[in-house]
Design an enzyme around this catalytic site. Sequence first.
Site, PDB file in Angstrom:
ATOM      1  NE  ARG A   5     -75.340  79.827 103.309  1.00  0.00           N
ATOM      2  CZ  ARG A   5     -74.270  79.222 102.799  1.00  0.00           C
ATOM      3  NH1 ARG A   5     -73.888  79.480 101.565  1.00  0.00           N
ATOM      4  NH2 ARG A   5     -73.576  78.347 103.522  1.00  0.00           N
ATOM      5  CB  SER A  45     -70.228  79.822 103.221  1.00  0.00           C
ATOM      6  OG  SER A  45     -69.107  79.233 102.613  1.00  0.00           O
ATOM      7  CG  ASP A  54     -65.175  79.895 101.901  1.00  0.00           C
ATOM      8  OD1 ASP A  54     -64.444  79.419 102.788  1.00  0.00           O
ATOM      9  OD2 ASP A  54     -66.324  79.469 101.690  1.00  0.00           O
ATOM     10  CG  ASP A  76     -67.450  79.409 105.862  1.00  0.00           C
ATOM     11  OD1 ASP A  76     -66.982  79.579 104.717  1.00  0.00           O
ATOM     12  OD2 ASP A  76     -68.254  78.497 106.134  1.00  0.00           O
ATOM     13  CG  ASP A 122     -66.858  76.109 104.090  1.00  0.00           C
ATOM     14  OD1 ASP A 122     -66.555  77.059 103.334  1.00  0.00           O
ATOM     15  OD2 ASP A 122     -68.031  75.713 104.230  1.00  0.00           O
ATOM     16  NE  ARG A 123     -68.184  76.835  99.468  1.00  0.00           N
ATOM     17  CZ  ARG A 123     -69.064  76.435  98.571  1.00  0.00           C
ATOM     18  NH1 ARG A 123     -68.726  76.317  97.304  1.00  0.00           N
ATOM     19  NH2 ARG A 123     -70.297  76.143  98.926  1.00  0.00           N
ATOM     20  CD  GLU A 142     -69.580  71.189  98.091  1.00  0.00           C
ATOM     21  OE1 GLU A 142     -70.670  70.585  98.023  1.00  0.00           O
ATOM     22  OE2 GLU A 142     -69.403  72.199  98.796  1.00  0.00           O
ATOM     23  CB  SER A 176     -68.820  74.635  94.591  1.00  0.00           C
ATOM     24  OG  SER A 176     -69.305  73.758  95.584  1.00  0.00           O
ATOM     25  CE  LYS A 235     -68.528  73.816 101.551  1.00  0.00           C
ATOM     26  NZ  LYS A 235     -69.806  73.201 101.961  1.00  0.00           N
TER      27      LYS A 235
END
Length: 623
Positions: free
Chosen positions: A73, A175, A333, A335, A337-338, A435, A437, A449
Amino acid sequence: MEVDSGLDGDLNANVRCQSTGDPKLDKAVQQWLAWDRNQRTRAQVDSLVAGGCLDDLRSRLCSRMSFGTAGLRAPMGAGFNRINDLTVIQSTQGLCSYLCRYFADFSSRGVVVGFDTRGQEESGCSSERLAKLTAAVMLSRDVPVHLFSTFVPTPYVPYAVKKLGAAAGVMITASHNPKEDNGYKVYWCNGAQIASPHDKEILRCIEEELEPWSASCWDVKLVDRSCLRTDPLTQINSCYMDELASLCCHRDLNSRCPLKFVHSSFHGVGHVFVQQAFRVFGFSPPIPVPEQKDPDPNFSSVRCPNPEEGESVLELSLLLAERENARVVLATDPDADRLAVAEKSDECGWKVFTGNELAALLGWWMFFMWKENHPDPAETQNVYMLATTVSSKILQAFARIEGFHFEETLPGFKWIGNRIHELSKTGNRVIFSFEESIGFLCGDVVLDKDGVSSAVVMAEMAAYLHNKNLSLNQQLHNIYQTYGHHVSKTSYVICNDPPTIQRIFGRIRNFDGSGSYPKTCGGVQIVHVRDVTTGYDSSQPDLRSVLPVSRSSHMITFTLQNGVVATLRTSGTEPKIKYYTEFCATPGQSEVSTLEEELRKVTDALVDEFLEPEKNNLIRRLV
């Protein structure tokens, strides 16, 4: 962003360039111009040379990216340590070579490739283009590629890897990072992110073959011509939604739910997929935030595309919820995944839950539903929940009372995903992982996630509680009354100077003389220190950390005499030093304000005494 066919130049273009006066840098510049066929990133290097921007050139060209907690990244743009056409081609060549050596049947298993909605006009580096280049490299070596035809949530790639039996998967995404960034996230054949030794071996293979193999590697249209390319979108989306239904326990109740939900996809991929997930669970679709439901690589309506930042970035969602009389806001978010969640309170406006608070709710719900469907207590012996070591210990409190198993991992969902895979081999079932975050995984269908499934499970929980005249926040307090209050604080400081980070952690490791860690924090005695960077743990008889040593980043945990656990660690994806503190009370201890004040004092001391923000020019988080 559309793929620009005018980006590609001539491999044999004149690469002579004026000298920088630094032979090592001149060599790196010449190497870049000899290999790069993207006219925009070539022009960036030419411009930097002409402008005499030697420090910028050295930063871009004299080092390479390495795999962090979420793969490669970096900012998009020209340079060997940036995300761009050339570095993605180089990374894919290394990945292809390693997979070819590792899997005898690689040429039949192939790889999965997905992408999000990111893009940067000045470098021509859209996620879609980079995904097509990833596919082109594989196709140039006759490797089958399952390339999604449109943007997808990140969890779809690891899910597809397992479902299709692929050797690996690549997701082009950064992300929730700033708009300037992009990334290259790699999944192993088990559906979990790559971990050691695979990450190190892939990097070694990348460095062995830096020159692009052929012109085919640059051919973004190869994916449209090759018979080895397939589009898994329809099959994977259908299978994912079918398996998602296994997490739904109250479809009839959901269909009658009077609650309204607002959803923001933060200008990313989530809108369509969350809408589908709600229908699977019997809900009416959530109300989308109109300014944020469509892809926008500039993330125009938010100061940063990270819903973890809280109320300041959820402003449009909360305003819409007020207008629509919706009590719950869900934000995925870019992408998907959160997941961030906010709830309207009659007493005090909006409550934006922390990741640890959401984990308490989701963990309680997943075990509550498990018990409902598995009344035999003996079955609990094979049930696990997982969390990263910097996350709340609330799941540990659940496990202690309810009799299931709890384990911690190093930070990063790659550790959780691989542990789920290992536990499944011995007949165990991981029903929830997280996690702090705001990364959650309900069940074990995906080994990463997943904001899509977490959003709809959260909606079902809210509907169920509403039917019992309870809010999410009220249930959170019920959980704390039963299992003990867990008061936590998570934040960060920004440090854009790597040598400063090294000095800070070096000072902590030699705080009271050589090899001596701090003995107090805010006047409270430190009773144990664990440093997973060096493998030291003062609480163990042999002074060795139970968690694996991780030398690629810094992470030190302090256990204080008053029960507070505090951790300092460097981020694997951003220029941040993160800090985490938590006070775990026993069940029935209800003086929350006292706990919060004690935690605040320790947290302030942790930052001021150990990080010295003013002295080290650290930028504190904007709240």
